[in-house]
Motif scaffolding. Sequence first.
Motif, mmCIF file in Angstrom:
data_model
loop_
_atom_site.group_PDB
_atom_site.id
_atom_site.type_symbol
_atom_site.label_atom_id
_atom_site.label_comp_id
_atom_site.label_asym_id
_atom_site.label_seq_id
_atom_site.Cartn_x
_atom_site.Cartn_y
_atom_site.Cartn_z
ATOM 1 N N SER A 70 7.088 4.080 2.870
ATOM 2 C CA SER A 70 7.739 3.060 2.042
ATOM 3 C C SER A 70 7.040 1.713 2.218
ATOM 4 O O SER A 70 6.427 1.431 3.251
ATOM 5 C CB SER A 70 9.214 2.927 2.423
ATOM 6 N N THR A 71 7.120 0.896 1.176
ATOM 7 C CA THR A 71 6.599 -0.473 1.228
ATOM 8 C C THR A 71 7.750 -1.439 0.969
ATOM 9 O O THR A 71 8.903 -1.026 0.785
ATOM 10 C CB THR A 71 5.495 -0.679 0.175
ATOM 11 N N ASP A 72 7.431 -2.727 0.944
ATOM 12 C CA ASP A 72 8.464 -3.730 0.697
ATOM 13 C C ASP A 72 9.061 -3.598 -0.701
ATOM 14 O O ASP A 72 10.206 -3.993 -0.931
ATOM 15 C CB ASP A 72 7.873 -5.140 0.866
ATOM 16 N N THR A 73 8.271 -3.047 -1.632
ATOM 17 C CA THR A 73 8.736 -2.972 -3.028
ATOM 18 C C THR A 73 9.086 -1.569 -3.479
ATOM 19 O O THR A 73 9.803 -1.397 -4.451
ATOM 20 C CB THR A 73 7.654 -3.544 -3.966
ATOM 21 N N THR A 74 8.542 -0.541 -2.809
ATOM 22 C CA THR A 74 8.746 0.836 -3.274
ATOM 23 C C THR A 74 9.190 1.704 -2.118
ATOM 24 O O THR A 74 8.578 1.689 -1.039
ATOM 25 C CB THR A 74 7.449 1.418 -3.874
ATOM 26 N N LYS A 75 10.238 2.493 -2.349
ATOM 27 C CA LYS A 75 10.732 3.411 -1.337
ATOM 28 C C LYS A 75 10.062 4.766 -1.499
ATOM 29 O O LYS A 75 9.875 5.266 -2.622
ATOM 30 C CB LYS A 75 12.250 3.564 -1.470
ATOM 31 N N GLN A 132 -5.780 0.787 -4.366
ATOM 32 C CA GLN A 132 -5.253 -0.397 -5.027
ATOM 33 C C GLN A 132 -6.427 -1.312 -5.378
ATOM 34 O O GLN A 132 -7.014 -1.955 -4.520
ATOM 35 C CB GLN A 132 -4.255 -1.122 -4.111
ATOM 36 N N VAL A 287 2.700 4.878 -3.531
ATOM 37 C CA VAL A 287 3.054 4.450 -2.172
ATOM 38 C C VAL A 287 1.923 4.878 -1.247
ATOM 39 O O VAL A 287 1.192 5.833 -1.538
ATOM 40 C CB VAL A 287 4.384 5.088 -1.691
#
Length: 804
Positions: A70-75, A132, A287
């Motif tokens: 997970s990231t800060d914006t996407t689970k 990315q 992710v």
Amino acid sequence: MKRSRPPAPTRPAARARSRSGSRTRSRSLNVRALVALAVLAVSVAIALTMPVRLGLDLRRGTQIVLETKSTDTTKADREATDRTVEVLRGRIDALGVAEPTIVRSGENRVVVELPGVQDPEKAADVLGRTAQLSVHSVLGPAENAGDGAGGKDEKASGADGERVLPDESGQSLRLKDATLTGQDVKGADARFDQQGGAGWHVTVDFKDEGSDRWARVTGEAACHPAGDPQRRVAIVLDNKVISSPQVDPSVSCGAGITGGSTQITGSFDDAEARELALLIKGGALPVPVETIEQRTIGATLGDEAISAGAWAAVIGTALTALFIIVVYRLMGALATVALLCYGLISYAALAAVGATLTLPGLAGFVLAIGMAVDANVLVFERAREEQAARTRPSTRSALTAGFRSAFSAIADSNITTLIAAALLFFLASGPVKGFGVTLGIGVLASMVSALVITRVLAEFAASRPAVFRRPRITGISSTGPVRDALLRRNPFLMRRPRRWLAASLVVLVVAGSGILVRGLNFGIEFTGGRLIEYSTATQVDPDRARDALADAGFPRAVVQSSGDGDLTVRTEELTDAEAATVTEAVAELGGETEKVRDELIGPSLGEELRRDALIALGLALAAQLAYLAVRFRPLFGTAAVGALAHDVVILVGVFAWLGKPIDGVFLAALLTVIGYSVNDSVVLFDRVRELLGKERKTPFDRLTNDAILQTLPRTVNTGMGAVLILASLAVLADDSLTDFALALLIGVGVGTYSSVFTASPLAIELHHRGTGPRPARRGDGGRRGPAEPGKQPPAPRTERQEVP
């Protein structure tokens, strides 16, 4: 007034013309022989130096387990992991790994199985990179930023999202917030600059909005003088500057670089450039992923299954060769030699293109072998007709006419199959794409085998004096028992075409109702299931484990060796009680057993793969319909595709009634049946077209009936050749191959029936609807029979007797 006949040529002139024709035929034979020898020599060289890669179902491979983070914006939930699976599938296809297995395991794990991968660590690195991509304006060098050697000094400063990253030389640069991202990229390709000598580079094409943004960022950079760091543009991949070139002096301030594309240059070799293009084109992972496990695993088909399948193929091919030799004698023996050459050419072509051979890929070769046999049978049957239609023919002239007459049917049937193979290759992925590759190679090899090698061998043998004096040993001097029986009885099969259509409709409804009544038993590839990994006290042979699980009620379990003595079992969804039964079966073989992993897995044939396969299949059918409509008549194309749909529904329905699994193996068999069905219909309609060109006043239903009677010997002999191979697989091979052979046996039977009793009546009905009501008949008056008993329809052209 009588028209005077031209004077007959003098004997010396006739002899001179005969010698000229003989010299022309000899030159043609020599050219074909040289082509055949060149192809075989190249094939032998490739076969001895380049091995064919085998798929994971036939050999060992690499298994990589990835875990999404997970990231800060996407689970990293199930939805994000499913999107990750599709991106990974595209990357693996671009890497050239054929027939991979990619499944979601649990909520946030992905299990990737790669057959024949030489460098698993590099593959894991490519799969695990998030890719990315971003493009930034350079604000200048960073002061007191350290050397930034690790590429981890990224830091934000200010509201503009400024970041600091080291460039290719290690100098830290202050970068503006991203102007473009990977979402603005349309495509990327690795190219080599031959003229400028700059080596390998990556060309990136932007979408419409990305093109405008690229022009804006390069236009702003061009406003700074040459040599100024702010004239540079940084291209960043996964927080690492991969290229930071200066904008060319020819670019004016504010205008920027237009055209929607750019080049990423650097010290790339070919592999690095292709890998970078792959990552950019394949898109970013939604992710990040982390490689948590990497190991070697065994084949999904055990050694016994592979050995049984190989023996079944050998025995079936030998029986087919024996059948062809019995029917066509010397010519059949020569055709068998040509078929062996076909196998060599196909193997070499697979090795040359770097294809991976798997079980679905073998399905393409089964169809191609059938088409190679069919091409030889077509030629020999036409040669028999030519032999029977002349008073004093030679075997060689009959063979020449047979090759000429059969060429259009062979070409049309192979071209329609190649159209389908090409569309499956370019539009599909996974096992469907692999089927298209092997089918296309097999069809091309079969045409070389039948039209070049068989012709060289047959014409050379026919020109020998010993063969000329004993024409019966050739196998084409008589018409054969099937044709003789048809000529004696002269049945009018198409007297009432609607009855045949009604019978086909009844079979269609009975078989198709199984889909509604019983439903389709989708395999693990479509539904997902359960993955259990065991560590046992003593190492368990996967073949013994498969047998034990089959006896315990799990015949479709996929069992593989994994790592150092571990065992993985992949099945459909199980209850806890059923999972306990599986564990007990393994424990009986391996002693003390520990369950290392127990997870639910997603389908390996993902939604996108299934959608692409259906689109490719639909376009292939449409392309075949268009080709047949142009090459023949629209009604012939419509009738052929109608018979094809009839065959597909019946095959799927029969498997539904039997409760057989609809899996990747069945999908390969279904594609094979589609090719076989179209091939059968094309051969029949080619003969109808030929008769239409000769006898325009004969009723269409009678012409179609004549075409059926004339091509039926070919249909019977070709079908027998295919049935012998498939029956051997069904009786001798493993369960998975048995289902495959069963599907093909059903398909061959239904396809043979439908080409005669579905496609033909449908064409007749469509013709009558297009030309108005049928003429009234009384009895058999006015109908023309195909020929008097013992006679054949005249050949399209009479050739003089050839004397060796």
